[in-house]
Design a protein around this motif. Structure first.
Motif, PDB file in Angstrom:
ATOM      1  N   GLN A 259       0.725  -1.367   0.011  1.00  0.00           N
ATOM      2  CA  GLN A 259      -0.076  -0.062   0.068  1.00  0.00           C
ATOM      3  C   GLN A 259       1.005   1.311   0.098  1.00  0.00           C
ATOM      4  N   PRO A 260       0.453   2.322  -0.910  1.00  0.00           N
ATOM      5  CA  PRO A 260       1.329   3.687  -0.855  1.00  0.00           C
ATOM      6  C   PRO A 260       1.513   4.028   0.586  1.00  0.00           C
ATOM      7  N   ALA A 261       0.677   4.176   1.645  1.00  0.00           N
ATOM      8  CA  ALA A 261       1.095   4.591   2.663  1.00  0.00           C
ATOM      9  C   ALA A 261       2.059   4.042   3.480  1.00  0.00           C
ATOM     10  N   VAL A 262       1.971   2.556   3.468  1.00  0.00           N
ATOM     11  CA  VAL A 262       3.032   1.616   3.984  1.00  0.00           C
ATOM     12  C   VAL A 262       4.406   1.715   3.216  1.00  0.00           C
TER      13      VAL A 262
ATOM     14  N   MET B 156     -15.282   5.514  14.137  1.00  0.00           N
ATOM     15  CA  MET B 156     -14.037   6.098  14.209  1.00  0.00           C
ATOM     16  C   MET B 156     -12.771   5.411  15.057  1.00  0.00           C
ATOM     17  N   ALA B 157     -13.374   5.050  16.333  1.00  0.00           N
ATOM     18  CA  ALA B 157     -12.558   4.525  17.359  1.00  0.00           C
ATOM     19  C   ALA B 157     -12.108   3.106  16.711  1.00  0.00           C
ATOM     20  N   VAL B 158     -13.013   2.280  16.024  1.00  0.00           N
ATOM     21  CA  VAL B 158     -12.641   1.068  15.760  1.00  0.00           C
ATOM     22  C   VAL B 158     -11.522   1.109  14.536  1.00  0.00           C
ATOM     23  N   HIS B 159     -11.865   2.146  13.574  1.00  0.00           N
ATOM     24  CA  HIS B 159     -10.747   2.398  12.268  1.00  0.00           C
ATOM     25  C   HIS B 159      -9.542   2.998  13.137  1.00  0.00           C
ATOM     26  N   PHE B 160      -9.492   3.849  14.172  1.00  0.00           N
ATOM     27  CA  PHE B 160      -8.353   4.104  14.970  1.00  0.00           C
ATOM     28  C   PHE B 160      -7.340   2.860  15.255  1.00  0.00           C
ATOM     29  N   TRP B 161      -8.024   2.002  16.083  1.00  0.00           N
ATOM     30  CA  TRP B 161      -7.123   0.722  16.622  1.00  0.00           C
ATOM     31  C   TRP B 161      -6.678   0.064  15.469  1.00  0.00           C
ATOM     32  N   PHE B 162      -7.549  -0.209  14.380  1.00  0.00           N
ATOM     33  CA  PHE B 162      -7.254  -0.940  13.078  1.00  0.00           C
ATOM     34  C   PHE B 162      -5.982  -0.253  12.547  1.00  0.00           C
ATOM     35  N   ASN B 163      -6.005   0.737  12.431  1.00  0.00           N
ATOM     36  CA  ASN B 163      -4.642   1.618  11.752  1.00  0.00           C
ATOM     37  C   ASN B 163      -3.540   1.598  12.646  1.00  0.00           C
ATOM     38  N   GLY B 164      -3.866   1.627  13.974  1.00  0.00           N
ATOM     39  CA  GLY B 164      -2.813   1.855  15.274  1.00  0.00           C
ATOM     40  C   GLY B 164      -2.356   0.380  15.295  1.00  0.00           C
ATOM     41  N   PHE B 165      -2.962  -0.604  15.161  1.00  0.00           N
ATOM     42  CA  PHE B 165      -2.317  -1.817  15.021  1.00  0.00           C
ATOM     43  C   PHE B 165      -1.206  -2.115  13.842  1.00  0.00           C
ATOM     44  N   THR B 166      -1.748  -1.485  12.741  1.00  0.00           N
ATOM     45  CA  THR B 166      -0.946  -1.581  11.623  1.00  0.00           C
ATOM     46  C   THR B 166       0.360  -0.701  11.911  1.00  0.00           C
TER      47      THR B 166
END
Length: 259
Positions: free
Chosen positions: A146-149, A239-249
């Motif tokens: 992924q570009p961001a990664v 938003m919080a679920v999305h935050f944790w998902f991105n946070g794990f990554t």
């Protein structure tokens, strides 16, 4: 298994095993919770409020977004798109507290519930992405990151890393949830059935990330986020679920980069 995954498995095997155990535990409790919910028919959350967004409003938001992509100033116009969505919400007579579902949960409940949901889904979705990558390599297809990664892994200056992390952890969860759940899902929910709205919003969410390897997991994740929003009435929770998902990554990327 790509180079990053191999590095994590070799150097952080106990951490990976612990994460897998916690995921299985979270999935077990999630299954028991959903079984009880279905059996007893109780509603432990809030109620979803449908905002009657029109086709003209959809066109206006899309024009802002695609103009930004074509002109190469997507960040600026994305901000204007978010401001436009908030303005449209107010024009429909809803206050922002009601729109975000701020009164439905306290911060501790949002943090715990969102972490539990994300922990239940994260590893299965990553395994699905890994399977897609394996199939792609077997078929000799290009399997780009992924570009961001890729951007994060090649960043060397602390300021660049801090900016990328802020985009991943703050801008993406807030901006994408406002766009895909707070507006697109709301629009679809008003014009179509709940199941169609969940599927279509997840499909658009995955397509606009433009990365075929993660298309299927992002499609499922988009549907999970829409379902969370539907059954809680709380945009802050998605938003919080999305935050944790991105946070794990982000944590895995930091370990791979500096570990």
């Amino acid at each position: 298994m790509d180079e990053l995954t191999q590095r994590l498995v070799v150097h952080y095997k106990p951490l990976i095993v612990s994460f897998v155990f916690l995921t299985l535990l979270a999935d077990l409790f999630m299954g028991l919770f959903l079984l009880r919910w279905k059996k007893e028919g109780f509603n432990p959350f809030g109620y979803f409020v449908v905002i009657p967004f029109s086709w003209w409003e959809l066109l206006a938001v899309c024009l802002f977004l695609f103009s930004g992509i074509l002109l190469g100033v997507s960040a600026g116009l994305s901000i204007f798109s978010i401001l436009l969505i908030i303005l449209l919400v107010r024009l429909h007579g809803y206050n922002l507290s009601e729109y975000f579902g701020a009164s439905l949960f306290n911060p501790l409940k949002i943090a715990v519930l969102s972490f539990w949901i994300c922990l239940s889904a994260y590893l299965p979705l990553q395994m699905l992405a890994g399977l897609s990558e394996t199939i792609g390599k077997a078929l000799h297809l290009p399997v780009p990151r992924q570009p961001a990664v890729d951007l994060f892994l090649h960043a060397s200056k602390p300021i660049d890393i801090a900016i990328i992390l802020s985009l991943i952890l703050v801008a993406a969860p807030i901006g994408e949830e406002l766009l895909f759940r707070g507006f697109l899902y709301q629009f679809l929910r008003y014009h179509f059935s709940r199941s169609k709205a969940i599927v279509i919003s997840g499909l658009v969410f995955a397509l606009l990330h433009i990365h075929w390897i993660t298309f299927l997991p992002l499609f499922i994740f988009g549907m999970i986020l829409a379902t969370v929003y539907e059954f809680s009435g709380c945009l802050i929770l998605s938003m919080a679920v999305h935050f944790w998902f991105n946070g794990f990554t982000a944590c895995l990327l930091l370990l791979a980069k500096y570990g």
